[in-house]
Design a protein around this motif. Structure first.
Motif: not given
Lengths: 408, 408
Positions: B61, B128, B134-135, B137-138, B140-142, B144-145
């Motif tokens: 990002h 999402f 912000n949304a 990268r959230q 992306r992280e979601h 990956e998690y």
């Protein structure tokens, strides 16, 4: 002497103890002397003493593991990737999840540690533990997800950015050391105000790093506090909830809301030990001087599943990589003696060179050859120790591939 | 001519339209001619047409955004970082969340788009949307998690690895193009079997990319299907739940369990438009030929909050970066005319150069200057378009810093 049948040596687990046993044994014996089978859940070995770095996100988990195929001699060792369910001591068989049972003449149990939650309510469900590669990277991703979510949500829940570390022992402190370096990076990555982040360490014992030299402990606490860690010492975790933890100190109960709780305060041996009918305490077998399970002369136990009493202190030696590898060496020698039916079994005697506890990549405390060290010097020593573990199992090639050093 | 007071020009939003207005206007007028104030929620601009890459994790990002300070002339433009709450048209004031109200003589509303869920139950809570940095990268992280958690859990829930994309319009298809490239990387990173991953695109319309050339659409669908996307066309999302989505097709209702649902099927203008009493539809104001709000000659609206009818098709022009930037140029010229009280207002006429829809970093489809293109050629054209947006606002320096190209 002509043998009718080569003996089956089965080694369970490719951690420090199991892999050391196999890599030493494969050098000592010829292809025709024994069949060696190594069983491990994954097709890779990981440096369990480096997992706190992968969990904090300061070292990628690829750096923390290497393929088992890279260090075993496949002309001598057969590798089976599977999970051990139980050992049938009567029938001399190992039951696996997805393969036919394995029959052994000699067995090496090197199944490592598991997290121990001492029955504290909710810990198993809501806390993470730095137990293996999968768990470590889940912690890393969980923390990143909390930061990413904080940036997105309209009503900011500051407790998302609170990370509780349960336990100020070796693992807890090393993890904290990485976290304090990682948090500023995360704040930049996700546009989060560093003042919103809390790192809290809760320890039930009256001191940080129990058993460590008090002067070094003070150094460590100062370093970590300066970087933002809040220590709650003499404080017990009573319960872990989806919202955080409930602690008590001097009968005062307090709730700490936290987006992430990492339990780093207890380890035990493998549950396979318990379920297979060994005489054991928390998955650890009190082995004989030659590392064998009492009453089972064909079964060796090495690493974190082996319990040996330090006669000087009358307490068990801690479960360390150093001891596991030394046990693997002795175990391999003793297996060679039994396979060949000649020579004498060698008793195990730990040779403790020292202990270094890292505080991030650039700081550490420790006692090496009886001398206290701290700061940059201790940090270098820590990396020497880490590289030595690679060297002992995989030689210079593995150090070149996975070692911790900078090329100038 | 001596003015008693410099007029206040207030620009709301530093997206394509707002930032183009400001960067052009600051070149046209002198320090003494007007006070220019730019208000934006963040201190950075982001390329909203690149967000799908940040959401999939194929582009960091940081590459998608740049500091507003890097492109504005701070001797002429005052920047306020804040969120706009409401425009008071009567008092000619802008109400901000954390600052005193701003009074304007001329106002430019360039507040961009928001996600539109059309009242579909649960979408706002459980899906999402690729709405901002912000949304993105959230997301992306979601994802990956989910992969990290799958590797850890004892009883594998395969639906964790299912990603549903709601909508096969421009954003949905571009996001899918990135996802199919990202998933193999995620599988390697987290030791996940690629066969366990499902990527499902649900579209209520009877075709993918409605309005696009059918031959190009077929090319896109083939590329994405070959890389594993399952299309469910003519299928409407009825509800989104914590477990996934409920869809219906020809009165057949089906539940699709999914760890991740990304809604990419609807955008609308800003809610500030609605709340400020403009005559508007879904946050979009039907502007006059000079880009002004009807009845408010001192208020310009540009970008995704402006509605202009394409007379050839009798439908509104789609909200694109290309149009927003062209509007910003015209808006700046018209502001200069009003500030100086000389010259004539210029009507806005879009100059459509074409549209390219990416399918990952190495493939695309599009129509440019009336010609159909696809494959590598279209992909290069897409990057040219992306770099052009940087060039128009920040010149060659910004292209060098954030542009999409490889140095050979």
């Amino acid at each position: 002497m002509i043998r009718l049948k080569k003996p089956n040596v089965v080694v369970l687990g490719a951690g420090y103890g199991g892999l050391m046993t196999v890599t030493r044994l494969q050098k000592m014996i010829g292809v025709n002397e024994a069949s060696i089978t190594l069983v491990n859940k994954h097709d890779y070995h990981y440096e369990s003493t480096w997992l706190h770095e992968a969990a904090a996100g300061t070292l990628h988990h690829e750096r923390v593991r290497y393929a088992i195929a890279d260090v075993i001699d496949q002309s001598k060792v057969k590798f089976i990737q599977d999970t051990v369910e139980k050992i049938n001591l009567e029938e001399k068989q190992v039951l696996l999840q997805n393969h036919e049972p394995l029959t052994y003449d000699y067995l090496v149990v090197a199944l490592g540690f598991e997290s121990e939650t001492f029955g504290i309510k909710g810990l198993k469900e809501y806390a993470f533990s730095i137990a293996n590669v999968n768990a470590a990277r889940q912690i890393r991703e969980h923390i990143e997800y909390q930061f990413a979510t904080y940036s997105t949500e309209e009503e900011k829940r500051d407790e998302r950015l609170t990370i509780v570390v349960g336990g100020a022992g070796f693992t807890g402190i090393e993890f904290l050391g990485e976290l304090v370096n990682r948090v500023p990076e995360l704040c930049r990555e996700y546009d989060v105000d560093p003042n919103k982040v809390r790192i809290i360490c809760v320890e039930a014992a009256p001191t940080v790093l129990p058993g460590f030299d008090p002067e070094l402990v003070e150094y460590a606490v100062n370093v970590l506090e300066k970087k933002g860690v809040e220590f709650k010492i003499g404080t017990a975790i009573k319960e872990c909830t989806p919202e955080g933890i409930i602690v008590s100190k001097d009968d005062q109960v307090e709730e700490i809301k936290a987006g992430t709780v990492v339990w780093a305060a207890g380890v035990r041996g493998s549950r396979v030990i318990d379920e297979s009918g060994f005489e054991a305490m928390r998955g650890r077998v009190k082995v004989d001087p030659f590392l064998r399970a009492p009453g089972h002369e064909d079964v060796f136990v090495v690493g974190d599943c082996a319990l040996i009493i330090n006669e000087e202190t009358n307490r068990p030696y801690p479960p360390t990589a150093q001891i596991a590898m030394q046990q693997g060496e002795v175990c391999a020698k003793n297996l060679a003696v039994l396979i060949r039916g000649q020579g004498e079994l060698q008793p195990f005697k730990p040779d403790l060179k020292g202990t270094v506890c890292s505080l991030g990549h650039d700081d550490a405390i420790g006692v090496v050859f009886g001398k206290k060290i701290w700061g940059a010097k201790a940090s270098v020593m820590k990396k020497v120790i880490d590289n030595r573990a690679l060297y002992l199992i995989g030689g210079p090639t593995l150090v070149a591939k996975k070692g911790k050093f900078k090329l100038l």
